[in-house]
Design a protein around this motif. Structure first.
Motif, short mmCIF file in Angstrom:
data_model
loop_
_atom_site.label_atom_id
_atom_site.label_comp_id
_atom_site.label_asym_id
_atom_site.label_seq_id
_atom_site.Cartn_x
_atom_site.Cartn_y
_atom_site.Cartn_z
N ARG A 186 0.83 -1.20 0.00
CA ARG A 186 0.00 0.00 0.00
C ARG A 186 0.87 1.25 0.00
NH1 ARG A 186 -5.16 -0.89 4.05
NH2 ARG A 186 -5.56 -3.10 3.56
N GLY A 187 0.53 2.18 -0.91
CA GLY A 187 1.20 3.46 -0.94
C GLY A 187 0.24 4.63 -0.92
N LYS A 188 -1.05 4.34 -1.15
CA LYS A 188 -2.07 5.39 -1.16
C LYS A 188 -2.21 6.00 0.22
CE LYS A 188 -5.93 4.65 -3.41
NZ LYS A 188 -7.28 4.12 -3.75
N ALA A 189 -2.25 7.32 0.28
CA ALA A 189 -2.30 8.02 1.57
C ALA A 189 -3.62 7.75 2.28
CB ALA A 189 -2.11 9.52 1.36
N GLY A 190 -3.55 7.56 3.58
CA GLY A 190 -4.75 7.37 4.39
C GLY A 190 -4.40 6.66 5.69
N TRP A 191 -5.07 7.03 6.76
CA TRP A 191 -4.73 6.40 8.05
C TRP A 191 -5.07 4.91 8.02
CZ3 TRP A 191 -8.09 3.91 11.32
CH2 TRP A 191 -9.47 4.14 11.16
N GLY A 192 -6.07 4.53 7.21
CA GLY A 192 -6.40 3.12 7.06
C GLY A 192 -5.85 2.52 5.79
N GLU A 193 -5.09 3.27 5.02
CA GLU A 193 -4.48 2.77 3.79
C GLU A 193 -2.98 2.55 4.03
OE1 GLU A 193 -5.32 1.60 0.97
OE2 GLU A 193 -7.32 2.27 0.45
N ASN A 194 -2.13 3.49 3.59
CA ASN A 194 -0.69 3.24 3.74
C ASN A 194 -0.25 3.17 5.20
OD1 ASN A 194 -1.00 6.04 4.18
ND2 ASN A 194 0.89 6.57 3.10
N MET A 195 -0.95 3.91 6.09
CA MET A 195 -0.49 3.94 7.47
C MET A 195 -0.80 2.65 8.23
SD MET A 195 1.30 6.50 7.50
CE MET A 195 1.86 6.23 9.18
N ALA A 196 -1.76 1.86 7.76
CA ALA A 196 -1.99 0.55 8.38
C ALA A 196 -0.75 -0.31 8.23
CB ALA A 196 -3.20 -0.13 7.75
N LEU A 197 -0.20 -0.33 7.01
CA LEU A 197 1.01 -1.12 6.77
C LEU A 197 2.23 -0.49 7.44
CD1 LEU A 197 2.45 -3.45 5.19
CD2 LEU A 197 2.96 -1.70 3.48
N VAL A 198 2.40 0.83 7.24
CA VAL A 198 3.59 1.49 7.78
C VAL A 198 3.66 1.36 9.29
CG1 VAL A 198 4.70 3.74 8.11
CG2 VAL A 198 3.86 3.09 5.84
N THR A 199 2.53 1.47 9.97
CA THR A 199 2.55 1.35 11.43
C THR A 199 3.00 -0.03 11.88
OG1 THR A 199 0.79 3.01 11.66
CG2 THR A 199 1.17 1.56 13.54
N GLY A 297 3.24 -6.59 17.15
CA GLY A 297 2.63 -5.55 16.35
C GLY A 297 2.96 -5.60 14.87
N SER A 298 3.58 -6.70 14.41
CA SER A 298 3.97 -6.78 13.00
C SER A 298 2.81 -7.18 12.10
CB SER A 298 5.13 -7.77 12.83
OG SER A 298 4.75 -9.08 13.23
N SER A 299 1.74 -7.70 12.70
CA SER A 299 0.52 -8.03 11.94
C SER A 299 -0.63 -7.24 12.54
CB SER A 299 0.21 -9.53 12.03
OG SER A 299 -1.06 -9.82 11.48
N TRP A 300 -1.33 -6.53 11.68
CA TRP A 300 -2.42 -5.72 12.22
C TRP A 300 -3.63 -6.57 12.57
CZ3 TRP A 300 -1.84 -3.75 6.78
CH2 TRP A 300 -2.83 -4.21 5.91
N LEU A 301 -4.57 -5.95 13.25
CA LEU A 301 -5.84 -6.58 13.60
C LEU A 301 -6.94 -5.60 13.27
CD1 LEU A 301 -7.42 -8.91 14.90
CD2 LEU A 301 -7.11 -7.80 17.11
N PRO A 385 0.62 4.18 25.61
CA PRO A 385 -0.56 4.62 26.36
C PRO A 385 -1.87 4.38 25.61
CG PRO A 385 0.40 6.50 25.27
CD PRO A 385 1.25 5.31 24.89
N TYR A 386 -1.78 3.79 24.42
CA TYR A 386 -2.97 3.64 23.57
C TYR A 386 -3.28 2.18 23.31
CZ TYR A 386 0.85 3.32 20.11
OH TYR A 386 2.00 2.98 19.44
N VAL A 387 -4.48 1.93 22.79
CA VAL A 387 -4.91 0.60 22.37
C VAL A 387 -5.02 0.59 20.85
CG1 VAL A 387 -6.79 -1.08 22.45
CG2 VAL A 387 -6.16 0.18 24.52
N GLY A 388 -4.51 -0.47 20.22
CA GLY A 388 -4.57 -0.59 18.77
C GLY A 388 -3.23 -1.00 18.21
N VAL A 389 -3.25 -1.90 17.24
CA VAL A 389 -2.00 -2.37 16.63
C VAL A 389 -1.54 -1.39 15.56
CG1 VAL A 389 -0.86 -4.23 15.36
CG2 VAL A 389 -2.57 -4.78 17.09
N GLN A 390 -2.39 -1.16 14.54
CA GLN A 390 -2.02 -0.27 13.44
C GLN A 390 -2.68 1.10 13.57
OE1 GLN A 390 -4.29 -2.55 13.35
NE2 GLN A 390 -5.80 -2.26 11.74
#
Length: 442
Positions: A186-199, A297-301, A385-390
């Motif tokens: 994924r390279g398309k910008a978006g918190w649920g697009e490229n940032m899911a993978l990048v995180t 955290g290497s695999s999102w949920l 301090p937060y909950v969430g993988v990606q």
């Protein structure tokens, strides 16, 4: 009696006499959903629901992921009431439920089987044990690869590859003259697009979004290593124009036989093995999402789920529909029409207790393991301090991650250097967090 009153009574009498009035009023449900393959199937199969419920008509608003999120967020926060059923995820469900923007789903019929829902998935959609959405499908991230290309190059994919190994494979597989690219991401910008993978890459390289005091750590060594690695690898061994590619675009590339590897959502397994959609259905292999210095955290949920806005005036009809669309019976209907491997994955324990499903679905085991082992409460080797993988389940995350996603997509397109955009992003995110009152930053 007025002339208008007489006219209404006359019209009503004629209608009854001629039988022109319907026996019962129609209920129109407006459903906002994402244009992913499983949701497209749901839209097609919902004709069965309408046939069984002749008093209900479904109005579909099907949008790409980024646009859907914008529309739903605006509607739910302004109490707009445009939608009766919405497709949301593990990010929105607990926050919107806590704000009473969603209808709590309680006293569900025993036949629905709430206890059959995967505990890890159900927890993502709940607040203090109260359920606010029901899962349509759930996913982890996994590695897809072409078994024939690996065999031709004498390569062996480990069950748990590292990102360094993935880069090495991508270099050997990359043959753009033949229309084959080493890796698609994924390279398309978006918190649920490229940032899911990048995180998840940042997590794998030992990083995190925030420290325990909510200080951003985007301008950290771990982020610099991970993002530079991502941009360099995808620029060198990816398809042309990767900054335009999201989940659907990469799925199309893989199914066309153009990707040697692809790291993305496990839900794609049903599509890459579907002979009606994929040119390489028997040449797809599956492994865990890449790790690096850690697997944490290497695999999102993620869970795509159906919920009912509190602003809907058709609560009961909406509830009836979402229970149908996420039921065991719906899964059986999908299996009948599209094959057992096409059943919505990652939601029900009974699916993975079914020997026929496990035998027919080569990606079932890696999907189940990805979902069950992901820990949203501890996504990094460092405390958070937060909950969430990606993602971080805070209202500000959508804005800050979208900002960072645009910057990284720009770096991927060659517009600026990674080190510069991470430094700039650090300052911008820090200002946002300060304004939101997370800490008294100097």
């Amino acid at each position: 009696m007025t002339r208008l009153g007489h006219a209404l009574i006359t019209a009503l009498g004629l209608g009854l006499l001629l039988g022109t009035f319907p026996a019962q009023a129609q209920t129109f449900l407006t459903i906002g959903t994402v244009n992913n393959g499983d949701m497209v199937r749901m839209q097609l199969l919902a004709k069965e629901y309408e046939a069984q419920h002749p008093d209900v008509r479904l109005n579909w608003v099907v949008l790409d992921e980024n646009t859907l999120r914008q529309r739903l967020t605006t509607d739910i926060t302004t109490n707009g009431g445009q939608f009766d059923v919405i497709t949301i995820g593990a990010y929105e469900a607990p926050m919107w439920g806590r704000q009473n923007w969603l209808t709590e789903l309680k006293n569900l019929p025993a036949s629905y089987g709430v206890e059959d829902l995967m505990p890890n998935v159900r927890k993502q959609l709940s607040v203090d044990g109260r359920l606010y959405a029901v899962p349509f499908y759930s996913e982890g991230s996994i590695t897809y690869y072409r078994t024939d290309l690996f065999a031709a190059k004498g390569l062996t994919m480990p069950e748990e590859p590292t990102w360094e190994q993935i880069r090495g494979f991508a270099e050997k597989l990359h043959e753009p003259a033949r229309g084959i690219y080493g890796i698609c991401l994924r390279g398309k910008a978006g918190w649920g697009e490229n940032m899911a993978l990048v995180t998840t890459m940042v997590n794998a390289f030992g990083g995190r979004w925030f420290d325990e005091r909510w200080e951003p750590e985007i301008d950290s060594p771990e982020w610099h290593k991970a993002v530079n690695f991502y941009v360099d690898m995808l620029s060198a061994f990816g398809p042309p124009g990767p900054s335009s590619n999201g989940f659907n675009e990469n799925l199309a590339l893989f199914n066309a036989g153009k990707c040697g590897m692809w790291v993305d959502a496990s839900v794609a397994g049903a599509f890459v093995t579907d002979r009606t959609q994929s040119q390489v259905p028997d040449k797809a292999g599956f492994a865990k999402a890449p790790r690096q210095i850690t697997a944490k955290g290497s695999s999102w949920l993620w869970t795509w789920a159906l919920a009912i806005p509190a602003s809907s005036r058709k609560q009961q009809a909406a509830l009836d529909f979402i229970l149908w669309a996420t039921s065991r019976e719906y899964g059986e209907l999908v299996a009948q029409r599209y094959g057992i491997s096409a059943m919505p994955p990652g939601t029900r324990l009974s699916t993975y207790a079914n020997p026929a499903y496990l035998e027919a679905t080569p990606f079932a085991k890696v999907t189940q393991e990805a979902i069950l082992t992901a820990d949203p409460t501890s996504p990094s080797i460092k405390p958070v301090p937060y909950v969430g993988v990606q993602f971080a389940t805070i209202p500000e995350f959508q804005a800050v991650a979208s900002l960072v996603g645009r910057q990284i997509s720009g770096a991927l397109a060659g517009n600026t250097r990674v080190d510069k955009i991470l430094h700039t992003s650090q300052g911008a995110v820090r200002r946002t967090m300060k304004r939101a009152g997370y800490y008294d930053a100097k």
